[in-house]
Motif scaffolding. Sequence first.
Motif, short mmCIF file in Angstrom:
data_model
loop_
_atom_site.label_atom_id
_atom_site.label_comp_id
_atom_site.label_asym_id
_atom_site.label_seq_id
_atom_site.Cartn_x
_atom_site.Cartn_y
_atom_site.Cartn_z
N HIS A 1 32.28 19.59 36.03
CA HIS A 1 30.97 19.00 36.30
C HIS A 1 30.24 19.85 37.33
O HIS A 1 30.69 19.96 38.47
CB HIS A 1 31.13 17.57 36.82
CG HIS A 1 29.83 16.92 37.18
ND1 HIS A 1 28.85 16.64 36.25
CD2 HIS A 1 29.33 16.51 38.38
CE1 HIS A 1 27.82 16.09 36.84
NE2 HIS A 1 28.08 15.99 38.14
N SER B 1 35.63 28.90 28.34
CA SER B 1 34.74 27.92 27.70
C SER B 1 35.27 26.51 27.88
O SER B 1 34.51 25.57 28.16
CB SER B 1 34.59 28.25 26.21
OG SER B 1 33.93 29.49 26.03
N GLN B 2 36.58 26.33 27.72
CA GLN B 2 37.18 25.01 27.93
C GLN B 2 37.04 24.56 29.38
O GLN B 2 36.77 23.39 29.66
CB GLN B 2 38.66 25.05 27.55
CG GLN B 2 38.93 25.29 26.08
CD GLN B 2 40.42 25.32 25.77
OE1 GLN B 2 41.15 24.35 26.03
NE2 GLN B 2 40.89 26.43 25.22
N GLU C 1 33.45 23.48 30.02
CA GLU C 1 33.17 22.20 29.35
C GLU C 1 33.70 21.01 30.16
O GLU C 1 33.12 19.93 30.13
CB GLU C 1 33.80 22.19 27.96
CG GLU C 1 33.07 23.05 26.94
CD GLU C 1 33.82 23.12 25.62
OE1 GLU C 1 34.85 22.41 25.48
OE2 GLU C 1 33.39 23.89 24.74
N GLN C 2 34.80 21.24 30.88
CA GLN C 2 35.45 20.14 31.60
C GLN C 2 35.11 20.12 33.10
O GLN C 2 35.67 19.34 33.85
CB GLN C 2 36.97 20.22 31.42
CG GLN C 2 37.41 20.08 29.97
CD GLN C 2 38.91 20.16 29.81
OE1 GLN C 2 39.67 19.55 30.57
NE2 GLN C 2 39.37 20.90 28.81
N LYS D 1 26.32 28.70 36.89
CA LYS D 1 27.29 28.69 35.78
C LYS D 1 27.63 30.10 35.33
O LYS D 1 28.79 30.41 35.01
CB LYS D 1 26.73 27.88 34.62
CG LYS D 1 26.67 26.38 34.88
CD LYS D 1 26.14 25.64 33.66
CE LYS D 1 26.11 24.14 33.90
NZ LYS D 1 25.60 23.40 32.72
#
Length: 273
Positions: free
Chosen positions: A211, A204-205, A208-209, A186
Amino acid sequence: MAEKESLPKITKITTQKRKGRYNVFIDEHYAFPISEDVMIKFRIFKGMEIDKKLRAEILAADDVSKAYSKALAFLSGHLRTEHEIEQKLKEKEIPEPTIQATLVRLRDLNLVDDEQYAESYVRTMARTSDKGPIVIRRNLRQKGVLENDIDQGLAEYPDEDQVQNGIEIAKKLAHHYQREPLTKMKQKVRQGLMTKGFSGDVISQILEQTHFEADPELENEKLNAEFAKVWRRNRRYVFSQRKMRTKRTLYGKGFSIDAINVLLEQQTDSEGI
């Protein structure tokens, strides 16, 4: 009363081999070449009288016409910025006043428009590249586009589109780093997105989306290999310090603390110094 002195007169106009170019003769002597559009603009004809001022205007206009033709050739099939055209004409040693006059003509004919260029460039980069707006802005600056035009162009690449593109980029980066521990993967994906020019908020978005799923077998294999190296490197320390240093190093590399503890529990004090 003295008779008025006659002005030099055009006595012949001939065509050149190059299409749209003509040779002008004054008082039976070759004087200068001109383009067809300059000839039309100044209504040049055989028998026309030309004083020094008019001759200078015609020659200046022809310089612009030649520079304009070079600019058109450079523009052929591609959008260009004013700065790019200016640099190209400078390479051809065209004087600065002629370059500026040429740019005015190109603007008047809507053949150069930096705002339009920026919008087109941003749309193309958003559709065909993995570059975010920070890199795109830097590229446009290098092309000489002004900040206001860049801002207008970047409006063509809203945050929601950046996130959608960024998710696909993040997946590719994650695949590239699949042998890394999940935490480290990550981190590297985030760094990769920053390098490609996405802002912190958008990244960041994206994360978050997206996987993320590490391969357990690969991650375990990597941990075992790293543990062996670090454990061996720390063999000069007493057992408690050896464990502490090994745990700290492996955790810093992104491995799970629980998985590290499992391996540490398998070690015995007899393996110490």
